[in-house]
Scaffold this motif. Structure first.
Motif, PDB file in Angstrom:
ATOM      1  N   THR A 141       0.820  -1.118  -0.041  1.00 19.51           N
ATOM      2  CA  THR A 141       0.522  -0.086  -0.270  1.00 19.51           C
ATOM      3  C   THR A 141       0.639   1.313  -0.163  1.00 19.51           C
ATOM      4  N   ALA A 194      -4.023  -1.334  -2.272  1.00 22.63           N
ATOM      5  CA  ALA A 194      -4.217   0.161  -3.222  1.00 22.63           C
ATOM      6  C   ALA A 194      -4.596   1.307  -2.853  1.00 22.63           C
ATOM      7  N   ARG A 214      -0.864   0.671   7.123  1.00 23.01           N
ATOM      8  CA  ARG A 214      -1.009  -0.716   7.098  1.00 23.01           C
ATOM      9  C   ARG A 214      -0.852  -1.360   8.406  1.00 23.01           C
TER      10      ARG A 214
END
Length: 302
Positions: A141, A194, A214
């Protein structure tokens, strides 16, 4: 694009010695100077230089104390310090290194050697910082990872206590991620995560100091500055709705949608009943309840 010049603070009670070092460095760096330890700490807090060159023997506050004081303050604790001194006793060097000094430069100065040693040290510190940043980043991400969040939360928690203000947490779980990966594959799953990270960043990070990370396999976590339960709920709903309205492209022939569940909590860290662990646990409990109630919901812990 021209690379930004590093900033160096030169600390020396000798005006001649200080001016000499400034002349050596000023063509390659942004140089500030201070005539003593007290002034050095003030300048360091205001400027936050990339490197500090400090004399050891100074009136009022010597270089050792300067280094110790810098390490005690949040803004300056990570600034590398190099001692500049005419002392050549092993004990003096050892004491400085034990306190955290990065190197020594001895008087009288050799301009070429001074420049080379500073260049090497700054390059090494840049490499260390790059490695540190990579170790704190989630590669899927491009958000900070859980380790970074926990470090940052500790800092923000203490700052909120000092300033007597509230913090909020959004614990966000992508609903049925495992099924999504089973159906569409992990590459599509990573692309979807993402996209979720982008939505979270765009809709949650409103105030200075807000940040997202995250948290685990299927989730994100957001720290919000100075928010109430209602504001946490509003921000969580904005994110939930944005995700619900987003089309996920999984192939040239097929699109799909995903949903998220959100657990929210706000608290005042100055309340002695709370700590960081309980704060996160409450958000996690709210997320669990949101999923139990059917997913695609925001639940605020009360």
């Amino acid at each position: 694009m021209e690379k930004k010049k590093a900033t160096i603070l030169v600390v020396d009670d000798s005006r001649i010695s200080r001016s000499h070092l400034v002349r050596i460095l000023q063509d390659d760096y942004l140089v500030h100077d201070a005539p003593g330890g007290v002034e050095a700490i003030q300048v360091a807090k205001a400027v936050v230089p990339d490197l500090i060159l400090s004399d050891i023997v100074m009136p009022q506050m010597d270089g050792y104390e300067v280094l110790s004081r810098l390490r005690e303050m949040r803004e300056t604790k990570d600034i590398p310090v190099v001692f500049i001194t005419s002392l050549d006793q092993e004990g003096d060097e050892a004491k400085g290194l034990e306190l955290g000094a990065k190197d020594y430069i001895t008087k009288p100065y050799n301009p070429t050697i001074v420049k080379l040693r500073i260049e090497v040290l700054l390059k090494m510190m840049e490499q260390v910082e790059t490695i540190r940043e990579l170790s704190l980043m989630d590669t899927v991400t491009k958000l900070p990872n859980r380790r970074y969040f926990e470090q940052r939360l500790t800092e923000e928690w203490q700052r909120a206590i000092e300033e007597n203000r509230r913090l909020g947490i959004l614990m966000i779980g992508v609903d049925t991620l495992r099924s999504f990966n089973t159906i569409y594959g992990y590459r599509c799953g990573d692309a979807m995560l993402a996209k979720m990270a982008e939505i979270v960043s765009n809709h949650a990070l409103i105030n200075p100091g807000d940040f997202a990370a995250r948290w685990e396999y299927s989730g994100f976590i957001v720290l919000l500055q100075n928010v109430t339960d209602n504001e946490c709920n509003t921000i969580g709903e904005n994110i939930r709705k944005a995700v619900e309205d987003t089309t996920i492209v999984v192939s040239t022939e097929e699109n799909t949608q995903v949903t998220i569940s959100v657990g929210a909590v706000s608290a005042s860290p100055a309340d002695s009943e709370f700590n960081e662990q309980k704060f996160i646990a409450n958000a996690d409990s709210a997320l669990y309840l949101a999923k139990e109630l059917g997913r695609n919901k925001v639940v605020v812990h009360s």
